[in-house]
Structure formats: structure tokens, C-alpha cells
Write a protein that holds these residues in place. Structure first.
Motif, PDB file in Angstrom:
ATOM      1  N   UNK A  60      -7.802  -7.023  -2.147  1.00  0.00           N
ATOM      2  CA  UNK A  60      -8.862  -6.164  -2.539  1.00  0.00           C
ATOM      3  C   UNK A  60      -8.745  -4.907  -1.739  1.00  0.00           C
ATOM      4  N   UNK A  61      -9.490  -4.006  -1.912  1.00  0.00           N
ATOM      5  CA  UNK A  61      -9.341  -2.521  -1.079  1.00  0.00           C
ATOM      6  C   UNK A  61      -9.552  -2.908   0.336  1.00  0.00           C
ATOM      7  N   UNK A  62      -8.848  -2.014   1.058  1.00  0.00           N
ATOM      8  CA  UNK A  62      -8.614  -2.234   2.357  1.00  0.00           C
ATOM      9  C   UNK A  62     -10.143  -2.594   3.035  1.00  0.00           C
ATOM     10  N   UNK A  63     -11.145  -1.983   2.864  1.00  0.00           N
ATOM     11  CA  UNK A  63     -12.363  -2.057   3.476  1.00  0.00           C
ATOM     12  C   UNK A  63     -13.073  -3.512   3.159  1.00  0.00           C
ATOM     13  N   UNK A 103      -0.164 -11.993   8.334  1.00  0.00           N
ATOM     14  CA  UNK A 103       0.921 -13.102   8.296  1.00  0.00           C
ATOM     15  C   UNK A 103       0.481 -13.996   6.890  1.00  0.00           C
ATOM     16  N   UNK A 104      -0.741 -14.089   6.729  1.00  0.00           N
ATOM     17  CA  UNK A 104      -1.342 -14.833   5.649  1.00  0.00           C
ATOM     18  C   UNK A 104      -0.944 -14.168   4.105  1.00  0.00           C
ATOM     19  N   UNK A 105      -1.168 -12.802   4.268  1.00  0.00           N
ATOM     20  CA  UNK A 105      -0.771 -11.842   3.190  1.00  0.00           C
ATOM     21  C   UNK A 105       0.612 -11.799   2.933  1.00  0.00           C
ATOM     22  N   UNK A 106       1.352 -11.647   3.873  1.00  0.00           N
ATOM     23  CA  UNK A 106       2.824 -11.368   3.956  1.00  0.00           C
ATOM     24  C   UNK A 106       3.668 -12.355   3.482  1.00  0.00           C
ATOM     25  N   UNK A 107       3.318 -13.677   3.807  1.00  0.00           N
ATOM     26  CA  UNK A 107       4.137 -14.719   4.046  1.00  0.00           C
ATOM     27  C   UNK A 107       3.469 -16.003   2.750  1.00  0.00           C
ATOM     28  N   UNK A 134      -2.002  -3.003  -4.221  1.00  0.00           N
ATOM     29  CA  UNK A 134      -2.773  -3.029  -3.182  1.00  0.00           C
ATOM     30  C   UNK A 134      -2.549  -3.986  -2.116  1.00  0.00           C
ATOM     31  N   UNK A 135      -1.845  -5.083  -2.375  1.00  0.00           N
ATOM     32  CA  UNK A 135      -1.657  -5.841  -1.345  1.00  0.00           C
ATOM     33  C   UNK A 135      -0.416  -5.423  -0.294  1.00  0.00           C
ATOM     34  N   UNK A 136       0.482  -4.697  -0.924  1.00  0.00           N
ATOM     35  CA  UNK A 136       1.326  -3.854  -0.121  1.00  0.00           C
ATOM     36  C   UNK A 136       0.979  -3.044   0.561  1.00  0.00           C
ATOM     37  N   UNK A 140       0.825  -2.627   5.134  1.00  0.00           N
ATOM     38  CA  UNK A 140       1.347  -1.553   5.594  1.00  0.00           C
ATOM     39  C   UNK A 140       0.295  -1.011   6.731  1.00  0.00           C
ATOM     40  N   UNK A 141      -0.869  -1.232   6.361  1.00  0.00           N
ATOM     41  CA  UNK A 141      -2.203  -0.676   7.297  1.00  0.00           C
ATOM     42  C   UNK A 141      -2.101  -1.678   8.317  1.00  0.00           C
TER      43      UNK A 141
END
Length: 144
Positions: A60-63, A103-107, A134-136, A140-141
């Protein structure tokens, strides 16, 4: 129902594919989709789409992703408190919420969305690309 598979079996397979306790099995699956023994490609695709909807918060969007991350962290803390209260053995994470989300998002989420995105591209469909982008950006953020 899917050809040759009962509605009950279809539903059970799709729902069980969202089981969070099977993360390691799923990560192996992204690398080799045949290991989980799907009876046909339609069952695989339906299961993947339900799984994606189940874990889509980091896309989703960062917010909104941050808000969902905080809510999941609070839910996890509540569950941990309940487990402690009832004497259930478990391993409590010592990582801060942001690190857990990253970690959850990356792996987990990244390989899942890349896998489904590749399947979609096999059908000339690039509709998953914005979610992967968006995930990437979020990862990064969160990495700072």
C-alpha cells in the motif's frame, strides 16, 4: 468448482494457502511452484491471489502500509500477552516493529509478488508492476 476438483477441496486448498505458519514452505514454493503439488494452474493462481490479498499491506502507499504495520504489531502484542497469560510456549520477537515490517516485506512479500507478477507477464499482464514498485519504495523507506 474447478474441473475435476470439488468445491470443498478448492476452498480448503485456497484458505490453507494463507496459513502464516507455512512461510518457509511458501518461500521455497516461490522458487519451485511444483513443490506444493497443485492439481492445476487455476488452483495455483486462485491460491496465490488470495495469499497476495492476505499479505498485501506492505504494498500500500507508505502512509497506509505504516498504519497497517502498527495495527499488526499491536495485534501481535495482544496475542503474545494472551499466550503468556494462558501459559502457551512461544518465541517472542525482540525486533522493533519497523524491522519486522521490513523483513516481512523483503523476505516474504517481495518474492511472492515477483512470482505472481511473472505468472501475470506470461499472460501479457503487467497489472502487478505498480504493486511491486510500491513495495520496493516502501522497503527502501523502511531501510532508512
Amino acid at each position: 468448482a474447478i474441473a475435476g476438483i470439488s468445491f470443498e477441496e478448492t476452498l480448503r486448498t485456497i484458505i490453507l494457502f494463507t496459513d502464516l505458519s507455512r512461510h518457509k514452505e511458501f518461500i521455497n514454493f516461490w522458487n519451485n511452484p511444483k513443490v506444493m503439488g497443485f492439481k492445476n494452474e487455476t488452483m495455483l493462481l486462485l491460491s496465490l491471489l488470495v495469499k497476495i490479498s492476505d499479505v498485501s499491506n506492505p504494498c500500500r502507499t507508505e502512509k497506509n502500509a505504516d498504519r497497517w504495520s502498527r495495527l499488526i504489531y499491536l495485534e501481535t502484542e495482544w496475542e503474545n500477552n494472551a499466550k503468556e497469560f494462558f501459559g502457551v510456549n512461544f518465541t517472542k520477537s525482540t525486533k522493533p516493529p519497523l524491522q519486522r515490517t521490513k523483513d516481512f516485506a523483503s523476505y516474504f512479500c517481495r518474492p511472492l509478488f515477483q512470482c505472481v507478477g511473472q505468472i501475470a507477464k506470461n499472460y501479457n499482464d503487467s497489472s502487478f508492476d505498480p504493486y511491486i514498485q510500491q513495495l520496493e519504495m516502501n522497503i527502501k523507506t523502511w531501510e532508512g
